[in-house]
Design a protein around this motif. Structure first.
Motif, short mmCIF file in Angstrom:
data_model
loop_
_atom_site.label_atom_id
_atom_site.label_comp_id
_atom_site.label_asym_id
_atom_site.label_seq_id
_atom_site.Cartn_x
_atom_site.Cartn_y
_atom_site.Cartn_z
N UNK A 193 0.89 -1.07 0.10
CA UNK A 193 -0.18 0.08 -0.07
C UNK A 193 0.76 1.09 0.11
N UNK A 194 1.83 0.95 0.53
CA UNK A 194 2.68 2.32 0.72
C UNK A 194 3.50 2.67 -0.84
N UNK A 195 3.93 1.44 -1.15
CA UNK A 195 4.71 1.49 -2.43
C UNK A 195 3.65 1.96 -3.50
N UNK A 196 2.42 1.66 -3.41
CA UNK A 196 1.55 1.90 -4.64
C UNK A 196 1.05 3.44 -4.53
N UNK A 197 1.18 4.08 -3.19
CA UNK A 197 1.03 5.60 -2.61
C UNK A 197 2.15 6.33 -2.88
N UNK A 198 3.36 5.77 -3.09
CA UNK A 198 4.58 6.66 -3.07
C UNK A 198 4.96 7.15 -1.87
N UNK A 199 4.65 6.20 -0.75
CA UNK A 199 5.15 6.58 0.80
C UNK A 199 6.47 5.85 1.04
N UNK A 200 7.49 6.28 1.39
CA UNK A 200 8.66 5.58 1.53
C UNK A 200 8.69 5.34 3.03
N UNK A 201 8.75 3.91 3.22
CA UNK A 201 8.82 3.40 4.53
C UNK A 201 10.49 3.04 4.62
N UNK A 202 11.07 3.10 5.73
CA UNK A 202 12.78 2.90 5.78
C UNK A 202 12.60 1.66 6.39
#
Length: 301
Positions: A292-301
């Motif tokens: 979900x983060x990758x689809x939305x362009x949210x970078x999770x470390x």
């Protein structure tokens, strides 16, 4: 500008202390996968939150249960947790439900996300409360072409391989008790999952019935009788082994699933272990949050 990301786990919750293991295991898996990202817990059930609030204010309860985490004692609503994160400077949120199927609670979370993303400012766009908010999929997936639900069902079936092996060793049918819903057509996911389990493990009869809606316990009993099964391994198809598991599934009452199955002549072994306690199943929610983060362009470390 730099955008700070956080993860919020939206859980229905439980009041059964022993059942917290399933929820806390999911939380632990998420923090290991994303060590630099804050992972917060929220309960969607008003009744369950109020019970924990009452317990948190009871010195006798706290003394008797010193192992209850602070995150549970002070658990809050999804919106309250997100508001706290926004106040702390986090503007990119991954909201990951720990629900099984796409029912009413999952759809409610979707309305939260839509509403929060519509919040704006009169001046510059950069002052909006949130940059991005992503909603992760439930365990059995949702509709849409990006992440085919059939793949999610297959992943869930593979995560339950140990259950099939347990049933095989006992020469028993594997019966799961799901929650279900009388108002939303989520039963198809349960039926398809049971079919996928039988494909992966053809020597084990796997069936799923629901407390609410289709398929019911009566439907399960009919299938067991047609297959001439003698033994049943009974497990909750829920993230936690909470009240439904303790009372409705394995309780001593004559209308519990275990009692009814025994009255029908089956030898029943009940295992009160929530799906969240199974590492492979807990990791499904970790994967869904990451996607979900990758689809939305949210970078999770």
């Amino acid at each position: 500008m730099e955008h700070k990301a956080a993860i919020v786990l939206a859980m229905f919750g439980t009041t059964v202390e022993s059942a917290l293991k399933g929820l806390l295991n999911i939380h632990a898996k998420m923090t290991v996968r994303f060590p630099a990202i804050p992972v917060r817990i929220a309960f969607t059930s008003n009744i369950i939150r109020r019970r924990w609030q009452k317990r948190a204010a009871d010195p006798a309860y706290l003394h008797a249960h010193p192992d209850i985490p602070v995150e549970i004692l002070g658990v809050r609503t999804v919106l309250a947790v997100i508001a706290d994160l926004q106040d702390q400077g986090y503007d990119s949120i991954v909201l990951q439900p720990t629900h099984i199927a796409m029912g009413e609670e999952y759809l409610d979370l979707g309305t939260y996300v839509d509403s929060l993303l519509r919040m704006g400012t009169v001046k510059k766009t950069k002052y909006k409360p949130f940059h991005k908010i992503a909603l992760g999929r439930p365990a059995l997936g949702t509709y849409g072409p990006i992440h085919p639900y059939a793949d999610d069902i297959t992943a869930a079936a593979k995560a339950l391989a140990a259950d099939a092996e347990m049933a095989r060793a006992a020469r028993a049918a594997l019966v799961y008790m799901g929650h279900g819903n009388e108002h939303f057509p989520s039963a198809g996911s349960y039926v398809e999952l049971a079919r996928r389990m039988r494909t992966l493990h053809p020597d084990v009869l796997t069936l799923i019935g629901n407390v609410e809606g289709f398929p019911s316990l009566d439907d399960v009993i009919g299938e067991l009788q047609r297959s001439e099964a003698k033994r049943v391994l009974l497990k909750p198809f829920m993230v936690v082994a909470g009240d439904h598991s303790v009372k409705d599934m394995a309780g001593p009452e004559e209308d519990s699933w275990k009692s009814v199955l025994e009255q029908e002549g089956f030898e029943v072994h009940a295992v009160e272990r929530g799906l969240g306690e199974i590492d492979d199943f807990a990791n499904i929610f970790v994967r869904n949050a990451a996607e979900a983060a990758a689809d939305a362009g949210i970078f999770l470390k």
